[in-house]
Design a protein around this motif. Sequence first.
Motif, PDB file in Angstrom:
ATOM      1  N   GLN A   2      -1.241   0.822  -8.344  1.00 28.81           N
ATOM      2  CA  GLN A   2      -1.660   2.126  -7.889  1.00 28.81           C
ATOM      3  C   GLN A   2      -2.118   1.869  -6.240  1.00 28.81           C
ATOM      4  OE1 GLN A   2      -5.217   3.234  -9.859  1.00 28.81           O
ATOM      5  NE2 GLN A   2      -6.092   1.282  -9.821  1.00 28.81           N
ATOM      6  N   GLY A   3      -1.746   2.863  -5.718  1.00 31.94           N
ATOM      7  CA  GLY A   3      -2.003   3.028  -4.490  1.00 31.94           C
ATOM      8  C   GLY A   3      -2.070   4.291  -3.809  1.00 31.94           C
ATOM      9  N   GLU A   4      -3.044   4.483  -2.696  1.00 31.58           N
ATOM     10  CA  GLU A   4      -3.292   5.660  -1.987  1.00 31.58           C
ATOM     11  C   GLU A   4      -1.933   6.267  -1.487  1.00 31.58           C
ATOM     12  OE1 GLU A   4      -5.051   7.866  -1.827  1.00 31.58           O
ATOM     13  OE2 GLU A   4      -7.212   7.222  -1.606  1.00 31.58           O
ATOM     14  N   VAL A   5      -1.893   7.733  -1.477  1.00 28.32           N
ATOM     15  CA  VAL A   5      -0.750   8.362  -0.608  1.00 28.32           C
ATOM     16  C   VAL A   5      -0.430   7.657   0.601  1.00 28.32           C
ATOM     17  CG1 VAL A   5       0.415  10.483   0.013  1.00 28.32           C
ATOM     18  CG2 VAL A   5      -1.126  10.479  -1.853  1.00 28.32           C
ATOM     19  N   GLY A   6       0.696   7.127   0.809  1.00 28.89           N
ATOM     20  CA  GLY A   6       1.054   6.358   2.084  1.00 28.89           C
ATOM     21  C   GLY A   6       0.499   4.970   2.491  1.00 28.89           C
ATOM     22  N   SER A   7       0.058   4.342   1.176  1.00 27.04           N
ATOM     23  CA  SER A   7      -0.510   3.055   1.571  1.00 27.04           C
ATOM     24  C   SER A   7       0.396   1.917   1.566  1.00 27.04           C
ATOM     25  CB  SER A   7      -1.306   3.042   0.054  1.00 27.04           C
ATOM     26  OG  SER A   7      -0.628   2.785  -1.024  1.00 27.04           O
ATOM     27  N   GLY A   8       1.633   2.365   1.385  1.00 27.66           N
ATOM     28  CA  GLY A   8       2.762   1.397   1.705  1.00 27.66           C
ATOM     29  C   GLY A   8       3.018   0.701   0.488  1.00 27.66           C
ATOM     30  N   GLY A  52      -4.139  -5.955   4.382  1.00 27.22           N
ATOM     31  CA  GLY A  52      -4.530  -7.031   3.728  1.00 27.22           C
ATOM     32  C   GLY A  52      -4.222  -6.602   2.232  1.00 27.22           C
ATOM     33  N   ASP A  53      -4.388  -5.478   1.723  1.00 26.97           N
ATOM     34  CA  ASP A  53      -4.037  -5.158   0.328  1.00 26.97           C
ATOM     35  C   ASP A  53      -2.470  -5.330   0.095  1.00 26.97           C
ATOM     36  OD1 ASP A  53      -6.553  -4.326  -0.037  1.00 26.97           O
ATOM     37  OD2 ASP A  53      -6.231  -2.299   0.004  1.00 26.97           O
ATOM     38  N   GLN A  54      -1.704  -5.054   1.004  1.00 26.11           N
ATOM     39  CA  GLN A  54      -0.155  -5.210   0.698  1.00 26.11           C
ATOM     40  C   GLN A  54       0.114  -6.810   0.659  1.00 26.11           C
ATOM     41  OE1 GLN A  54       1.204  -3.156   4.364  1.00 26.11           O
ATOM     42  NE2 GLN A  54       2.241  -1.647   2.970  1.00 26.11           N
ATOM     43  N   LYS A  55      -0.660  -7.687   1.329  1.00 29.40           N
ATOM     44  CA  LYS A  55      -0.474  -9.287   1.397  1.00 29.40           C
ATOM     45  C   LYS A  55      -0.971  -9.621  -0.029  1.00 29.40           C
ATOM     46  CE  LYS A  55      -0.757  -9.687   6.513  1.00 29.40           C
ATOM     47  NZ  LYS A  55      -1.290 -10.376   7.520  1.00 29.40           N
ATOM     48  N   LEU A  56      -2.165  -9.411  -0.479  1.00 31.84           N
ATOM     49  CA  LEU A  56      -2.780  -9.654  -1.526  1.00 31.84           C
ATOM     50  C   LEU A  56      -1.858  -9.166  -2.794  1.00 31.84           C
ATOM     51  CD1 LEU A  56      -5.060 -10.658  -3.231  1.00 31.84           C
ATOM     52  CD2 LEU A  56      -6.159  -8.554  -3.141  1.00 31.84           C
ATOM     53  N   VAL A  57      -1.476  -7.978  -2.817  1.00 27.86           N
ATOM     54  CA  VAL A  57      -0.685  -7.521  -3.926  1.00 27.86           C
ATOM     55  C   VAL A  57       0.593  -8.055  -4.050  1.00 27.86           C
ATOM     56  CG1 VAL A  57       0.481  -5.553  -4.959  1.00 27.86           C
ATOM     57  CG2 VAL A  57      -1.751  -5.181  -4.228  1.00 27.86           C
ATOM     58  N   GLY A  58       1.215  -8.453  -2.797  1.00 28.52           N
ATOM     59  CA  GLY A  58       2.409  -9.097  -2.945  1.00 28.52           C
ATOM     60  C   GLY A  58       2.271 -10.706  -3.090  1.00 28.52           C
ATOM     61  N   ARG A  93      13.817 -13.384   5.829  1.00 28.41           N
ATOM     62  CA  ARG A  93      14.533 -12.780   6.974  1.00 28.41           C
ATOM     63  C   ARG A  93      13.960 -11.377   7.274  1.00 28.41           C
ATOM     64  NH1 ARG A  93      20.809 -13.039   5.258  1.00 28.41           N
ATOM     65  NH2 ARG A  93      20.803 -11.410   6.787  1.00 28.41           N
ATOM     66  N   PHE A  94      13.696 -10.842   6.089  1.00 29.92           N
ATOM     67  CA  PHE A  94      13.069  -9.376   6.132  1.00 29.92           C
ATOM     68  C   PHE A  94      11.487  -9.754   6.754  1.00 29.92           C
ATOM     69  CE2 PHE A  94      10.091  -6.274   4.061  1.00 29.92           C
ATOM     70  CZ  PHE A  94      10.711  -4.987   4.484  1.00 29.92           C
ATOM     71  N   ASP A  95      10.754 -10.507   6.355  1.00 24.41           N
ATOM     72  CA  ASP A  95       9.477 -10.534   6.721  1.00 24.41           C
ATOM     73  C   ASP A  95       9.525 -11.040   8.209  1.00 24.41           C
ATOM     74  OD1 ASP A  95       8.346 -10.025   4.489  1.00 24.41           O
ATOM     75  OD2 ASP A  95       8.059 -12.191   3.997  1.00 24.41           O
ATOM     76  N   THR A  96      10.453 -11.827   8.795  1.00 21.93           N
ATOM     77  CA  THR A  96      10.503 -12.171  10.242  1.00 21.93           C
ATOM     78  C   THR A  96      10.831 -11.038  11.047  1.00 21.93           C
ATOM     79  OG1 THR A  96      11.281 -14.354   9.386  1.00 21.93           O
ATOM     80  CG2 THR A  96      11.773 -13.876  11.688  1.00 21.93           C
ATOM     81  N   ALA A  97      11.756 -10.251  10.591  1.00 21.85           N
ATOM     82  CA  ALA A  97      12.151  -8.727  11.460  1.00 21.85           C
ATOM     83  C   ALA A  97      11.264  -7.605  11.311  1.00 21.85           C
ATOM     84  CB  ALA A  97      13.674  -8.504  11.046  1.00 21.85           C
ATOM     85  N   PHE A 122       6.137  -4.460  12.047  1.00 20.36           N
ATOM     86  CA  PHE A 122       4.639  -4.214  11.902  1.00 20.36           C
ATOM     87  C   PHE A 122       4.031  -5.140  10.927  1.00 20.36           C
ATOM     88  CE2 PHE A 122       6.944  -1.442   8.836  1.00 20.36           C
ATOM     89  CZ  PHE A 122       6.392  -1.815   7.842  1.00 20.36           C
ATOM     90  N   ASN A 123       2.704  -5.159  10.959  1.00 18.93           N
ATOM     91  CA  ASN A 123       2.089  -6.239   9.996  1.00 18.93           C
ATOM     92  C   ASN A 123       1.556  -5.625   8.652  1.00 18.93           C
ATOM     93  OD1 ASN A 123       1.976  -7.983  12.302  1.00 18.93           O
ATOM     94  ND2 ASN A 123       0.002  -7.286  13.030  1.00 18.93           N
ATOM     95  N   LEU A 124       1.836  -6.079   7.757  1.00 13.91           N
ATOM     96  CA  LEU A 124       1.149  -5.614   6.416  1.00 13.91           C
ATOM     97  C   LEU A 124       0.000  -5.661   6.494  1.00 13.91           C
ATOM     98  CD1 LEU A 124       3.633  -7.860   4.183  1.00 13.91           C
ATOM     99  CD2 LEU A 124       3.988  -5.334   4.808  1.00 13.91           C
TER     100      LEU A 124
END
Length: 791
Positions: A337-343, A313-319, A302-306, A309-311
């Motif tokens: 570990q992620g850059e400042v503001g990388s989500g 590529g790095d967010q999808k891979l780590v997820g 439900r969360f992903d559907t709503a 914005f699009n994740l």
Amino acid sequence: MLTPPLPSAHPADDREPRVPSITTLPEPRGRTDPRATATLDHASPLDRKLTTVLGGRTAAPLEKAFGIETIGDMVSYYPRRYARRGELTALTELPIDESVTIVAEVRDVRERKMQSRRGSILEVSITDGRGILTLTFFNQAWRAKELRPGVRGIFAGKVSAYRGALQLAHPDYELFTDLVLGEPDAGGAKRWAELPIPIYSATSTISSWQIQRSMELVVGSLSHLGDPVPAAVRAERGLVDYLTALRGIHLPERDSDWRRAREALKFQEAFVLQTALLLQRRTAHAQKALPRVAKPGGYLERFDTALAFNLTGDQKLVGSEITDDLARGEPMNRLIQGEVGSGKTIVALRAMLAVADSGGQSALLAPTEVLASQHLRSIVKILGPDLSAALVPTLHTGQVPVAQRRKALLRMVSGQAQIVIGTHALLSDAVQFYDLGLVVVDEQHRFGVEQREALRLKGAQPPHVLVLTATPIPRTVAMTVFGDLDISTIAELPAGRQGISTFVVPLAERPGWVDRIWQRTAEELALGRQAFVVCPAIDPTATEAGQQLEAPGEATNSVPVVVVGPRVGPRKRGEERVATPDASPARPVANVAEMLSEIRANPLLAGRRIEPLHGRMSTDEKEQTMLAFAAGDIDVLVATTVIEVGVDVPNASTMVVMDADRFGVSQLHQLRGRVGRGSVPGLCLLVTSAEPESLARERVDAVASTLDGFELAQIDLQLRREGDVLGSSQSGGRSKLRLLKVITDGELIGEARQAAGEVLESDPALAGHPELSQALDRRLSESDRSFLAKS
């Protein structure tokens, strides 16, 4: 000043007082003392107490100064460099106010009467052939008999300046007068002059050569020593055995001896450390945990559907990596570990929703109340009203009202709150969970091991653990310090970010640029934007809790400050320190209290609402201030590092960091990341009074040179010049490196990890490698073993 009775090759002289280091040589006892022989059949000689070889009077000062208790401790205290009797130290390069050990030649000696009081001063000029350094002794004319022109030796003391000349007052020294007996020929003299002399890090009470004399006895007492690195591994790499390496590094006869020794000991250090990390990794994977799998039509779907914005590529891979981890029957133990503001927070939230789909709860541990409150607001906002009502995100901090705290505790223990956000208050005994399935630690470097473990133990079964950090970790550090964790990286930033322009405001060279700081800030405010002004301290006497200020610029002194909250640990005994010249003018630390008054009085900012934010404010005050700033009701926020992480105000465009040289590289990068988070371009002004080419200025210039946090992490590592890789909060066991250098030894660390893995693959219990087991016990103190078990 009295020097502890450490060994020397010279007998005591009854006629005159002698050089403090020249004392009676202790009787070697290691081969006759029953305490030593009683344990030889059952334990390594390295586990014996140092007193069995040196005796109590000699061993006690070493333990007091350096924490050396056993023979293993002693032989692991390696020289920091090597000198020769025939070489001289460049005296023109000596730093003022630093303790030094140098090799030089006596040039001339003269005695003069003191004018203001009775007595005399003996002044001895020593030279390297170019520069001159003066040794000063008060009422010790007898030293002229030893310090004759042409004599060479090692001199140790603290460099000071007197009437424009460098000097050592009452230095310790040892002269080169002991030409090898039986070798009077020129060849013997040449060998004597070129023999490497180990130079050890010393203190004002224990000199390098005193340590050397003791080391000769200790290493000489070792006739056999097992090697933790298997013979096959050594042979493959052409490494000498452990005992040969110890003799080579402490008692070298030629440079090739200590070079080969360092190579072998460095690999051994990496090998033992990687074995410990891999053992812990195996132990962690052997535990049982409940698989947590998202279900069709559940919270995560439900969360992903709503999601608006699009994740990336790095967010999808780590997820995807996290999803796989959660589905297994063993605890996830992953560092993101992620850059400042990388989500990173979105990725962690999706993991929480997967756990909620399986009926479990998630706890997010934040370092500050400001950040915890911000997390709650942002999570509620992004979940939306329906999911928020179902999951009941709940805040628990130490300063919330009692009624609200009781309600939060009830929600947690009943399982109603499936997402819990809090600070250290989550660690209290009063906090209980119905089914804790996931622990998320935000900004892991802010928490000690015990704190993370206290939260993890609140699960009926071992919960999955997800650790977040916006401080990028160089690969070699990650392999050395977090080698038992699975590591994911989010480097890609979300689309639409406008970027940040960073400028250094160098007040040492351009003091008139102060006005331009506030002109530029006013220009940004005129565009409808907002600004942060960050100071290192709350007021002239107090820093933020846990804030450790970096050394100021070389031309400045800092006023003493009191830390509000946990104390910063004391300097380790024996640690060298570079002091600031006494003649430098004192410069107070920029602080919120004074900066607030100054900015409010600035006509360029007239009519603007300017408010403070720091750790001394109550929870309600901080909450109301942040809400007002986020709503645009406050134009300028004058704050400490409480806004360093997590604070997300897209309309904030300007970050002014006062006394930027007081912050570390990663901290400056974090602060800069508070702006440029939306469609508004960011501006960061790093204000510093540090002198050009100083180490403090290098830190500031480095941050201004790039927005790449991973590049800055590597620069930061290089500027720190080794030492404590991640700080004491990470339990020093995995960061106190002796010879290994994470800056340059990445390839070696990788080879050691592979070799350790192959040994464990064939012998998981190390039954056939007793020396390696003993080395692990010696390398890891009780706290270090606890650290590994809890990570």
